[in-house]
Design a protein around this motif. Structure first.
Motif, short mmCIF file in Angstrom:
data_model
loop_
_atom_site.label_atom_id
_atom_site.label_comp_id
_atom_site.label_asym_id
_atom_site.label_seq_id
_atom_site.Cartn_x
_atom_site.Cartn_y
_atom_site.Cartn_z
N GLN A 109 54.97 54.71 2.49
CA GLN A 109 53.81 54.86 3.38
C GLN A 109 54.24 55.15 4.81
O GLN A 109 53.50 55.76 5.58
N SER A 110 55.44 54.74 5.17
CA SER A 110 55.96 54.98 6.52
C SER A 110 56.25 56.45 6.78
O SER A 110 56.46 56.86 7.93
N GLY A 111 56.29 57.28 5.71
CA GLY A 111 56.65 58.68 5.85
C GLY A 111 58.12 58.96 5.66
O GLY A 111 58.57 60.10 5.80
N PHE A 112 58.90 57.92 5.37
CA PHE A 112 60.34 58.03 5.18
C PHE A 112 60.72 57.43 3.82
O PHE A 112 59.96 56.68 3.21
N LEU A 113 61.94 57.73 3.40
CA LEU A 113 62.58 56.90 2.38
C LEU A 113 62.96 55.59 3.06
O LEU A 113 63.58 55.60 4.14
N GLU A 114 62.58 54.48 2.47
CA GLU A 114 62.95 53.18 3.02
C GLU A 114 64.17 52.68 2.24
O GLU A 114 64.09 52.40 1.05
N ILE A 115 65.31 52.62 2.94
CA ILE A 115 66.62 52.44 2.31
C ILE A 115 67.20 51.11 2.75
O ILE A 115 67.29 50.83 3.94
N SER A 116 67.59 50.30 1.80
CA SER A 116 68.27 49.05 2.12
C SER A 116 69.33 48.78 1.06
O SER A 116 69.47 49.52 0.09
N PHE A 117 70.08 47.69 1.27
CA PHE A 117 71.17 47.34 0.36
C PHE A 117 71.09 45.86 0.03
O PHE A 117 70.61 45.05 0.83
N MET A 118 71.57 45.52 -1.16
CA MET A 118 71.42 44.17 -1.68
C MET A 118 72.05 43.11 -0.78
O MET A 118 71.58 41.98 -0.72
N ASP A 119 73.11 43.47 -0.05
CA ASP A 119 73.79 42.49 0.80
C ASP A 119 73.15 42.37 2.18
O ASP A 119 73.60 41.58 3.01
#
Length: 263
Positions: free
Chosen positions: A105-115
Motif C-alpha cells: 500500500q505504501s507504493g513500494f516493495l516493503e523489504i525486511s530480514f528475519m534478524d
C-alpha cells in the motif's frame, strides 16, 4: 547466513532451517510464498556510502565541498529455486516475478530480514542475473533498489516526548492537533521551530499535517489549508530529535507519529 545445529540422527528427514537473515517481502517470508525457494545470502546491508560533490579552488589546498548526500542502497539477494519438472520451474519463476513486482500500500516493495524484522526498507526490484538452465535447481541473484538507502522502524506515536534510538533527527510521519477554542491562529511548536496557520478554527475538527515523501499536506476537517500557512513556517524542516516534545498554541496535540531509522 545460517545457524547450524548438531543432529543426533541422520537417517530421518530433516526440515530445512530458515537462514537467520531470511528475506521478508511485504510482511511475508519469501520462502513461504514460493515452494522450492530458498534464501542463500544477501549483500548490501552494511555501510551506506555518501556522494561528495567538490570543486577544485586554484591556490588552495584540497577541494571545496559543494554538496554532501547519502547514496542509494542496492541489496543483492542470492537464492536457490528448486522444482521437480520444467513446467513447475516456469510456474515458480512466474510467481517470483509477480511477487517482486507487487508493491504494498505504501507504493513500494516493503523489504525486511528475519534478524531485523522491525526495520523496513522501501524499494523496487531492479535487476536479475541471467543463467543457463541446465537443471531443475537454479542458483541465481536479483537486486532491490532502496532509493533513500535507509530502513525505517515501524511507526510510533505519542503526545509526549519523541524517542529516537538510531536516528539523530527525523521528519514526523504526521502531527494531529485539535483547536482548543474558536481562534484565528493555531501554532505547532518544537523548540524554535513553529508551524503557524492563520484562518478560522474551532474545536471539534482536527488539523492534520502529513509529511509524505513526495509532499507535505495540511488539512483542517479534511479541507486543504496550505494556503493558510504563515510565512517562515518550516514544514520540510520541522524535524524532531530524541526527547523533543511538540506543543501547540490555541490547540491540543492529539497525536504525533514518527519513525526511527537506520542507515
Amino acid at each position: 547466513m545460517y545457524n547450524y545445529a548438531n543432529l543426533k540422527k541422520l537417517d530421518q528427514a530433516v526440515t530445512a532451517l530458515e537462514p537467520s537473515d531470511n528475506l521478508i517481502i511485504n510482511g511475508q517470508p519469501l520462502n513461504n510464498l514460493i515452494k522450492g525457494y530458498r534464501h542463500l545470502t544477501v549483500t548490501g546491508r552494511g555501510l551506506l556510502g555518501q556522494n561528495v560533490t567538490t570543486t577544485k579552488v586554484p591556490g588552495r589546498r584540497g577541494v571545496w565541498v559543494d554538496d554532501l548526500s547519502d547514496e542509494e542502497r542496492t541489496l543483492e539477494i542470492k537464492y536457490q529455486l528448486l522444482a521437480e519438472t520444467s513446467a513447475q520451474l516456469r510456474y515458480r519463476f512466474a510467481k517470483l516475478n509477480k511477487i517482486l513486482r507487487t508493491h504494498a500500500q505504501s507504493g513500494f516493495l516493503e523489504i525486511s530480514f528475519m534478524d531485523e524484522p522491525e526495520y523496513i526498507y522501501y524499494g523496487y526490484f531492479n535487476g536479475a542475473d541471467s543463467f543457463e538452465e541446465t537443471s531443475l535447481s537454479i542458483i541465481s541473484k536479483f537486486s532491490l533498489l532502496i532509493p533513500d538507502g535507509y530502513k525505517k522502524k515501524r511507526p510510533q506515536n505519542s503526545t509526549g516526548p519523541i524517542s529516537l534510538v538510531d536516528a539523530l533527527e527525523v521528519l514526523p510521519e504526521s502531527i494531529t492537533v485539535t483547536p482548543s477554542k474558536t481562534t484565528d491562529r493555531v501554532q505547532i511548536v518544537n523548540g524554535s521551530k513553529i508551524i503557524s496557520f492563520s484562518g478560522s478554527y474551532a474545536p471539534g475538527k482536527d488539523i492534520v499535517i502529513s509529511f509524505d515523501p513526495d509532499e507535505v499536506r495540511a488539512t483542517y476537517g479534511g479541507r486543504n489549508i496550505l494556503s493558510e500557512l504563515d510565512r517562515f513556517s518550516p514544514l520540510e524542516l520541522f524535524k524532531v530529535r530524541d526527547g523533543d516534545t511538540i506543543t501547540a498554541v490555541n490547540a491540543v496535540v492529539k497525536k504525533v507519529v514518527w519513525r526511527d531509522e537506520r542507515a
